[in-house]
Design a protein around this motif. Structure first.
Motif: not given
Length: 443
Positions: A162-172, A201-207, A212-214, A241-245
């Protein structure tokens, strides 16, 4: 009342006003006689209380009223006779402070007079109105921006990070001290990285994550967080992480047009063209107004009330200081020094304000109730949920109403002057219009 001039220097005026004890006593007796028919007092029939007794009972109060009325009447008569208007409320004070009943009343009145405004033939004013058409390139650029703002998201290839600006579909699931907390969990949540919609600080850590990653995301809730039991605490969010778009712009077609309320793409283009030309016209009017004010400032010269200029210069200095120091919200700061530049700008503003007021008065320019109501409604929208309170505040605050009325009045006077002036039109490009606006703002 006897009035004697003691100062006439530029626009500064001062007068000594003397009210004789005899005239004051006559004024008191007149007021008592006027009230006598309605006065009831023990031992006397209504309307039959002797004037001497009324004077003894109510004399002090009536004396004060008589003094105030006499001074007010004398001031009104003075301004009518001199055909002057004070720039501010006149400073009025008694000079014989050891006054006692039976003495003449001596009053000093000081003020700065508004200057006479020289006549100007508005038909001799020459102005140029810049005209910009919305060409195909500008419409296409606006369409592209709309398509980008109406963007959709498309799955990235498997394994792509994933990159900044992407959409990630997550369960958390969020936990504090190892315990899940209420409201800290979700499934299939679409989060746009960089949207700042989550805790700092949350979103930056998902870049850099993949589908399918945890990922365990550790953040600290802000001290001022609305949920007090979480404020300032560290939390760990276990994310799947269920999807990276990736973001993709919407297609520029009839479907996009319908999203923005148009029937088809041609209709949307027409709407955009109208909106752009309205924006260009607004910018062009701002330039025309500035040029008109420059012409008036150059053509009309007269003495200015010193206090008006001084007050305006202080306001300008204070406003510019806050613009340079946006972190200071209140007024608890060192005194702001007024420079020659501030004073020069203040002089221009005061002069043009007096000129426009004079032109508007002579042309019977008025701000209607409907125009004021619309202005209040427009400003009230800045306070969603508190519109009624804002309306009530404006109704109870004359100064606020005047602040809102002033720009409406000024614009109507500008329109009146432009209507009479000789105005030519010059068609230019959007880029040239932007340069003209930048040049105006840099002055």
């Amino acid at each position: 009342m006897q009035v004697t001039e003691t100062l006439n220097e530029g626009l500064k005026r001062s007068y000594k006003m003397t009210l004789s004890a005899k005239d004051l006593d006559a004024k008191v007796m007149d007021k008592l006689k006027e009230a006598q028919p309605d006065v009831e007092m023990k031992g006397f029939r209504k309307g039959k209380v002797p004037l001497a007794l009324l004077k003894k009972q109510f004399g002090d109060r009536v004396l004060g009223e008589a003094m105030q009325e006499t001074v007010d009447d004398a001031m009104k008569a003075h301004f009518e006779e001199k055909k002057e208007r004070p720039a501010f409320e006149p400073d009025v004070k008694m000079t014989n402070k050891d006054w006692k009943e039976g003495d003449d009343v001596e009053v000093e009145m000081s003020y700065e007079a508004l200057p006479p405004i020289p006549e100007i033939d508005l038909k001799t004013i020459k102005l140029e109105r810049l005209v910009v058409k919305a060409d195909d390139a500008a419409v296409d650029e606006a369409l592209a921006n709309l398509a980008e703002s109406a963007q959709d998201f498309k799955d990235r290839k498997a394994g792509v990070k994933s990159k900044d600006g992407d959409q990630v579909v997550i369960d958390f699931v969020g936990k504090v001290d190892g315990e899940a907390f209420e409201g800290g969990s979700a499934e299939d949540y679409p989060l746009v990285l960089g949207s700042n919609s989550f805790i700092p600080g949350f979103e930056e850590q998902l870049v850099g994550v993949k589908a399918e990653e945890e990922k365990a995301v550790t953040v600290t809730f802000p001290e001022e967080y609305q949920a007090e039991h979480l404020a300032g605490k560290e939390a760990v969010f276990d994310c799947t992480i269920k999807a990276v778009r990736k973001p993709v712009a919407a297609k520029i077609d009839d479907e996009l047009a319908q999203k923005y309320g148009a029937e088809d793409l041609a209709g949307l283009k027409a709407q955009i063209s109208e909106r752009l030309e309205a924006e260009y016209a607004g910018a062009s009017r701002a330039i025309l107004k500035r040029n008109l004010l420059d012409v008036l400032d150059e053509k009309i010269s007269f003495d200015l009330p010193p206090t008006m200029v001084e007050t305006e210069a202080k306001q300008i200095a204070h406003q510019l200081w806050h613009e340079d120091n946006p972190e200071v919200q209140g007024h608890d700061h060192p005194e702001v020094e007024v420079t020659d530049e501030h004073t020069k700008l203040a002089g221009r503003r005061v002069r043009l304000g007096l000129v426009l007021a004079e032109l508007g008065q002579k042309a019977n320019v008025e701000v209607t109730d409907a125009e004021m109501t619309q202005a209040v409604m427009n400003q009230a929208r800045q306070y969603p949920g508190h519109e009624r309170e804002f309306f009530e505040y404006v109704q109870k605050n004359p100064q606020m109403r005047q602040q809102m009325r002033a720009p409406i009045f000024e614009d109507k006077v500008i329109d009146f002057v432009v209507e009479l002036a000789e105005v030519s039109e010059k068609e230019i490009s959007k880029d040239d219009l932007e340069k003209a606006i930048e040049a105006m703002n840099d002055e």
